[in-house]
Design a protein around this motif. Structure first.
Motif, PDB file in Angstrom:
ATOM      1  N   ASP A 158      57.031  39.294  27.526  1.00 57.65           N
ATOM      2  CA  ASP A 158      56.800  39.412  28.968  1.00 57.65           C
ATOM      3  C   ASP A 158      55.454  40.041  29.308  1.00 57.65           C
ATOM      4  OD1 ASP A 158      59.148  38.210  29.760  1.00 57.65           O
ATOM      5  OD2 ASP A 158      60.286  40.089  29.729  1.00 57.65           O
ATOM      6  N   TYR A 159      55.047  41.057  28.559  1.00 54.04           N
ATOM      7  CA  TYR A 159      53.792  41.713  28.918  1.00 54.04           C
ATOM      8  C   TYR A 159      52.609  40.776  28.708  1.00 54.04           C
ATOM      9  CZ  TYR A 159      49.819  44.803  29.078  1.00 54.04           C
ATOM     10  OH  TYR A 159      48.599  45.358  29.395  1.00 54.04           O
ATOM     11  N   LEU A 160      52.578  40.079  27.581  1.00 49.02           N
ATOM     12  CA  LEU A 160      51.478  39.153  27.327  1.00 49.02           C
ATOM     13  C   LEU A 160      51.500  37.997  28.323  1.00 49.02           C
ATOM     14  CD1 LEU A 160      51.374  38.865  23.427  1.00 49.02           C
ATOM     15  CD2 LEU A 160      50.088  40.415  24.918  1.00 49.02           C
ATOM     16  N   ARG A 161      52.683  37.555  28.673  1.00 47.73           N
ATOM     17  CA  ARG A 161      52.803  36.430  29.599  1.00 47.73           C
ATOM     18  C   ARG A 161      52.358  36.821  30.996  1.00 47.73           C
ATOM     19  NH1 ARG A 161      58.700  34.129  30.477  1.00 47.73           N
ATOM     20  NH2 ARG A 161      58.890  36.264  31.289  1.00 47.73           N
ATOM     21  N   GLY A 162      52.689  38.040  31.405  1.00 43.17           N
ATOM     22  CA  GLY A 162      52.294  38.501  32.728  1.00 43.17           C
ATOM     23  C   GLY A 162      52.968  37.719  33.836  1.00 43.17           C
ATOM     24  N   ASN A 163      52.339  37.721  34.994  1.00 44.79           N
ATOM     25  CA  ASN A 163      52.885  37.024  36.169  1.00 44.79           C
ATOM     26  C   ASN A 163      52.113  35.758  36.481  1.00 44.79           C
ATOM     27  OD1 ASN A 163      54.895  39.006  36.719  1.00 44.79           O
ATOM     28  ND2 ASN A 163      53.313  40.326  37.607  1.00 44.79           N
ATOM     29  N   GLY A 164      51.661  35.105  35.464  1.00 46.42           N
ATOM     30  CA  GLY A 164      50.851  33.909  35.655  1.00 46.42           C
ATOM     31  C   GLY A 164      49.466  34.112  35.082  1.00 46.42           C
ATOM     32  N   SER A 165      48.585  33.190  35.356  1.00 41.54           N
ATOM     33  CA  SER A 165      47.231  33.260  34.818  1.00 41.54           C
ATOM     34  C   SER A 165      46.505  34.491  35.350  1.00 41.54           C
ATOM     35  CB  SER A 165      46.442  32.010  35.194  1.00 41.54           C
ATOM     36  OG  SER A 165      45.079  32.174  34.854  1.00 41.54           O
ATOM     37  N   PRO A 166      45.880  35.279  34.445  1.00 39.92           N
ATOM     38  CA  PRO A 166      45.113  36.436  34.914  1.00 39.92           C
ATOM     39  C   PRO A 166      43.740  36.054  35.465  1.00 39.92           C
ATOM     40  CG  PRO A 166      44.963  36.289  32.542  1.00 39.92           C
ATOM     41  CD  PRO A 166      45.893  35.182  32.971  1.00 39.92           C
ATOM     42  N   GLY A 167      43.393  34.786  35.361  1.00 34.14           N
ATOM     43  CA  GLY A 167      42.061  34.352  35.777  1.00 34.14           C
ATOM     44  C   GLY A 167      41.684  34.710  37.201  1.00 34.14           C
ATOM     45  N   PRO A 168      42.526  34.401  38.198  1.00 32.96           N
ATOM     46  CA  PRO A 168      42.150  34.733  39.583  1.00 32.96           C
ATOM     47  C   PRO A 168      41.935  36.219  39.806  1.00 32.96           C
ATOM     48  CG  PRO A 168      43.890  33.078  39.563  1.00 32.96           C
ATOM     49  CD  PRO A 168      43.720  33.540  38.143  1.00 32.96           C
ATOM     50  N   ARG A 169      42.817  37.059  39.253  1.00 38.56           N
ATOM     51  CA  ARG A 169      42.621  38.508  39.426  1.00 38.56           C
ATOM     52  C   ARG A 169      41.343  38.954  38.736  1.00 38.56           C
ATOM     53  NH1 ARG A 169      44.364  43.280  40.926  1.00 38.56           N
ATOM     54  NH2 ARG A 169      43.650  45.037  39.686  1.00 38.56           N
ATOM     55  N   TRP A 170      41.059  38.400  37.571  1.00 39.56           N
ATOM     56  CA  TRP A 170      39.839  38.760  36.859  1.00 39.56           C
ATOM     57  C   TRP A 170      38.607  38.431  37.694  1.00 39.56           C
ATOM     58  CZ3 TRP A 170      37.837  41.774  33.486  1.00 39.56           C
ATOM     59  CH2 TRP A 170      36.664  41.457  32.785  1.00 39.56           C
ATOM     60  N   GLN A 171      38.603  37.278  38.333  1.00 41.78           N
ATOM     61  CA  GLN A 171      37.465  36.905  39.164  1.00 41.78           C
ATOM     62  C   GLN A 171      37.333  37.843  40.364  1.00 41.78           C
ATOM     63  OE1 GLN A 171      35.094  34.794  38.281  1.00 41.78           O
ATOM     64  NE2 GLN A 171      36.240  34.493  36.382  1.00 41.78           N
ATOM     65  N   GLN A 172      38.456  38.217  40.959  1.00 36.90           N
ATOM     66  CA  GLN A 172      38.418  39.172  42.066  1.00 36.90           C
ATOM     67  C   GLN A 172      37.876  40.521  41.597  1.00 36.90           C
ATOM     68  OE1 GLN A 172      42.416  39.307  43.570  1.00 36.90           O
ATOM     69  NE2 GLN A 172      42.357  37.209  44.357  1.00 36.90           N
ATOM     70  N   PHE A 173      38.324  40.939  40.413  1.00 43.09           N
ATOM     71  CA  PHE A 173      37.838  42.207  39.879  1.00 43.09           C
ATOM     72  C   PHE A 173      36.332  42.155  39.642  1.00 43.09           C
ATOM     73  CE2 PHE A 173      36.558  44.812  36.276  1.00 43.09           C
ATOM     74  CZ  PHE A 173      36.950  46.070  36.722  1.00 43.09           C
ATOM     75  N   LEU A 174      35.843  41.074  39.040  1.00 40.86           N
ATOM     76  CA  LEU A 174      34.411  40.963  38.770  1.00 40.86           C
ATOM     77  C   LEU A 174      33.605  40.980  40.060  1.00 40.86           C
ATOM     78  CD1 LEU A 174      34.162  38.350  35.880  1.00 40.86           C
ATOM     79  CD2 LEU A 174      34.136  40.842  35.736  1.00 40.86           C
ATOM     80  N   ALA A 175      34.114  40.333  41.106  1.00 40.79           N
ATOM     81  CA  ALA A 175      33.407  40.333  42.384  1.00 40.79           C
ATOM     82  C   ALA A 175      33.292  41.758  42.927  1.00 40.79           C
ATOM     83  CB  ALA A 175      34.120  39.429  43.388  1.00 40.79           C
ATOM     84  N   ALA A 176      34.389  42.528  42.819  1.00 41.83           N
ATOM     85  CA  ALA A 176      34.361  43.914  43.287  1.00 41.83           C
ATOM     86  C   ALA A 176      33.448  44.762  42.407  1.00 41.83           C
ATOM     87  CB  ALA A 176      35.776  44.487  43.304  1.00 41.83           C
ATOM     88  N   LEU A 177      33.495  44.545  41.107  1.00 45.57           N
ATOM     89  CA  LEU A 177      32.622  45.267  40.177  1.00 45.57           C
ATOM     90  C   LEU A 177      31.164  45.030  40.526  1.00 45.57           C
ATOM     91  CD1 LEU A 177      32.083  46.740  37.398  1.00 45.57           C
ATOM     92  CD2 LEU A 177      32.211  44.460  36.361  1.00 45.57           C
ATOM     93  N   ARG A 178      30.805  43.777  40.736  1.00 45.29           N
ATOM     94  CA  ARG A 178      29.411  43.442  41.037  1.00 45.29           C
ATOM     95  C   ARG A 178      28.959  44.000  42.388  1.00 45.29           C
ATOM     96  NH1 ARG A 178      30.543  37.400  38.742  1.00 45.29           N
ATOM     97  NH2 ARG A 178      29.550  37.663  36.712  1.00 45.29           N
TER      98      ARG A 178
END
Length: 210
Positions: A158-178
């Protein structure tokens, strides 16, 4: 010509490349033959690493915060222990991290001490660097899930699977980081935070092997 926004991500990648490679080669799930014991050890490693982070971040009124990754790890650890117990899995020795998880007093001596606290006066940029590593680990988890899902079935991972693809959250995080880490001094602080996050995880991983 690269912009400052591009520079922060390039700097973080360069600052952590060697550490990332070391973890990829030596974590419990890096072994050629992975079983539920290795998965349990992996979860224990991440739990130990992440445990101080949410409370540390909550002490600041600026900068990044994280989802409840720690809670998700602990739920999956408990599930893994129950699955192994129900199956009577002989490949998981009684002293392994997977079986000992419900009994924290059985932690290896090298992991029995509380980890050093994160710096109380850390800049927001430093904290962005730490969270860069934590959020990036979710991408790595998705890759591990694809590799291990059939091998470790019927455990759902379950932990590795998560709640779906982490891609969208990762992109949101990178936008905030930048948007928040722009100046050269901020980028330097972010790289320091990312290196420290990796170094703590590497140290814990080595301690588990002792």
């Amino acid at each position: 010509m690269e912009t400052r926004e591009q520079d922060v991500l390039a700097a973080l990648r360069a600052a952590t490349a060697a550490r990332h490679a070391e973890l990829d080669a030596h974590t419990p799930l890096a072994a050629p033959e992975v079983d539920l014991a290795a998965y349990g050890a992996h979860l224990r490693l991440l739990e130990r690493w992440l445990a101080p982070v949410p409370g540390w971040l909550a002490g600041f009124n600026d900068g990044p915060q994280l989802p409840d990754y720690l809670g998700a790890i602990r739920v999956d650890l408990a599930h893994s222990a129950l699955v192994s117990a129900a199956a009577g899995e002989e490949s998981v020795p009684p002293s392994s991290p997977l079986r000992s998880q419900p009994q924290p007093q059985q932690l290896p001596p090298s992991l029995s001490q509380q980890p050093a606290p994160w710096p109380a006066q850390a800049s927001a940029a430093y904290r962005w660097g730490v969270c860069y590593v934590v959020e990036g680990s979710q991408l790595g988890g998705a890759v591990l899930y694809k590799r291990l899902a059939s091998r470790l079935a019927p455990h759902p991972l379950d932990y590795l699977r998560g709640n779906g693809s982490p891609g969208p959250r990762w992109q949101q995080f990178l936008a905030a980081l930048r948007a928040n880490v722009v100046e050269p001094a901020q980028i330097e602080d972010a790289c320091a935070g990312a290196r420290d996050a990796f170094d703590r995880l590497i140290a814990l991983n080595r301690a588990m092997d002792q």
